[in-house]
Structure formats: structure tokens, C-alpha cells
Design a protein around this motif. Sequence first.
Motif, PDB file in Angstrom:
ATOM      1  N   UNK A   1      33.323 -14.866 -26.165  1.00  0.00           N
ATOM      2  CA  UNK A   1      33.638 -14.343 -24.634  1.00  0.00           C
ATOM      3  C   UNK A   1      35.050 -13.838 -24.735  1.00  0.00           C
ATOM      4  N   UNK A   2      35.852 -14.731 -24.722  1.00  0.00           N
ATOM      5  CA  UNK A   2      37.267 -14.210 -24.753  1.00  0.00           C
ATOM      6  C   UNK A   2      37.848 -12.490 -25.102  1.00  0.00           C
ATOM      7  N   UNK A   3      37.237 -12.608 -26.425  1.00  0.00           N
ATOM      8  CA  UNK A   3      38.422 -11.343 -26.943  1.00  0.00           C
ATOM      9  C   UNK A   3      37.281 -10.824 -26.511  1.00  0.00           C
ATOM     10  N   UNK A   4      35.775 -10.685 -26.620  1.00  0.00           N
ATOM     11  CA  UNK A   4      34.423  -9.574 -25.900  1.00  0.00           C
ATOM     12  C   UNK A   4      35.201  -8.844 -24.327  1.00  0.00           C
ATOM     13  N   UNK A   5      35.277  -9.591 -23.038  1.00  0.00           N
ATOM     14  CA  UNK A   5      36.429  -9.542 -21.946  1.00  0.00           C
ATOM     15  C   UNK A   5      37.950  -9.051 -22.475  1.00  0.00           C
ATOM     16  N   UNK A   6      38.800  -9.855 -23.207  1.00  0.00           N
ATOM     17  CA  UNK A   6      40.232  -8.368 -23.083  1.00  0.00           C
ATOM     18  C   UNK A   6      39.776  -7.267 -23.921  1.00  0.00           C
ATOM     19  N   UNK A   7      38.089  -6.883 -24.532  1.00  0.00           N
ATOM     20  CA  UNK A   7      38.563  -5.917 -25.252  1.00  0.00           C
ATOM     21  C   UNK A   7      37.971  -5.119 -24.516  1.00  0.00           C
ATOM     22  N   UNK A   8      37.223  -4.927 -22.891  1.00  0.00           N
ATOM     23  CA  UNK A   8      36.261  -4.651 -22.298  1.00  0.00           C
ATOM     24  C   UNK A   8      37.853  -4.256 -21.046  1.00  0.00           C
ATOM     25  N   UNK A   9      38.603  -5.406 -20.554  1.00  0.00           N
ATOM     26  CA  UNK A   9      39.704  -4.722 -19.733  1.00  0.00           C
ATOM     27  C   UNK A   9      40.225  -4.392 -20.418  1.00  0.00           C
ATOM     28  N   UNK A  10      40.755  -4.115 -21.959  1.00  0.00           N
ATOM     29  CA  UNK A  10      41.417  -3.054 -22.300  1.00  0.00           C
ATOM     30  C   UNK A  10      40.920  -1.115 -22.302  1.00  0.00           C
ATOM     31  N   UNK A  11      39.710  -1.849 -22.810  1.00  0.00           N
ATOM     32  CA  UNK A  11      39.217  -0.064 -22.444  1.00  0.00           C
ATOM     33  C   UNK A  11      39.340   0.132 -21.358  1.00  0.00           C
ATOM     34  N   UNK A  12      39.236  -0.575 -19.976  1.00  0.00           N
ATOM     35  CA  UNK A  12      39.211  -0.020 -18.680  1.00  0.00           C
ATOM     36  C   UNK A  12      39.734   0.113 -18.483  1.00  0.00           C
TER      37      UNK A  12
END
Length: 100
Positions: free
Chosen positions: A9-20
Motif C-alpha cells: 500500500x505504501x509503495x502504491x501510494x508513493x507511486x500515485x503521488x509521484x505520478x500526480x
Amino acid sequence: MNTVFLLVVLVATAGWITSTVTLRVQSLQLKADRTERRLALVLDHFGIEEPELAGMDEVRALLMADREISAIKAYRRITGAGLAEAKLAVEALAVTVKKP
């Protein structure tokens, strides 16, 4: 099991934030580029030339002395430009400078 789930979940959230954030920065860069082009058109239309920054004589003198790296450093110090931008600007300026 909980730890693995939380890590995913943490990795997915970090990826989403980075792409945004990346998409937002790209959008702002496009808007800034468009604004600069429009400003250049307005300045051209009214025949206004952008004033040269103080200290550019030093950059020209360094170019005339075949000290391109020092000229790039001086350009960066004067303008606050990054390395790539300063290199391109100094190379363009070198074309107009007459060497002795």
C-alpha cells in the motif's frame, strides 16, 4: 502478512503521488512555455528588446579569450541559469563574438 500488505500500500501510494506531481509539473511547464512564447510575440510586436543583464561584458571578454568554461560559469553566476541553459546561451553568444 500485515507488514507486506502495508508495504504494498505504501509503495502504491508513493507511486500515485509521484505520478500526480509529475503530471502537474509537466502541465505547469507547458503553461510557462506558452506564456513565454506569447510574451515574446508581444515584445516583438511593440519592437521592445529585452535589456541585457549587467555583467554580460565579462562573459563576452571570456569568450574572446577562448575561455568558454569560465564564460559559462560567469553566465550562471550572473543569470542563475542551470548548466545546460548556460552552455546553450554561451554557445549562442560565442557565434556573435569576434575573436581577435
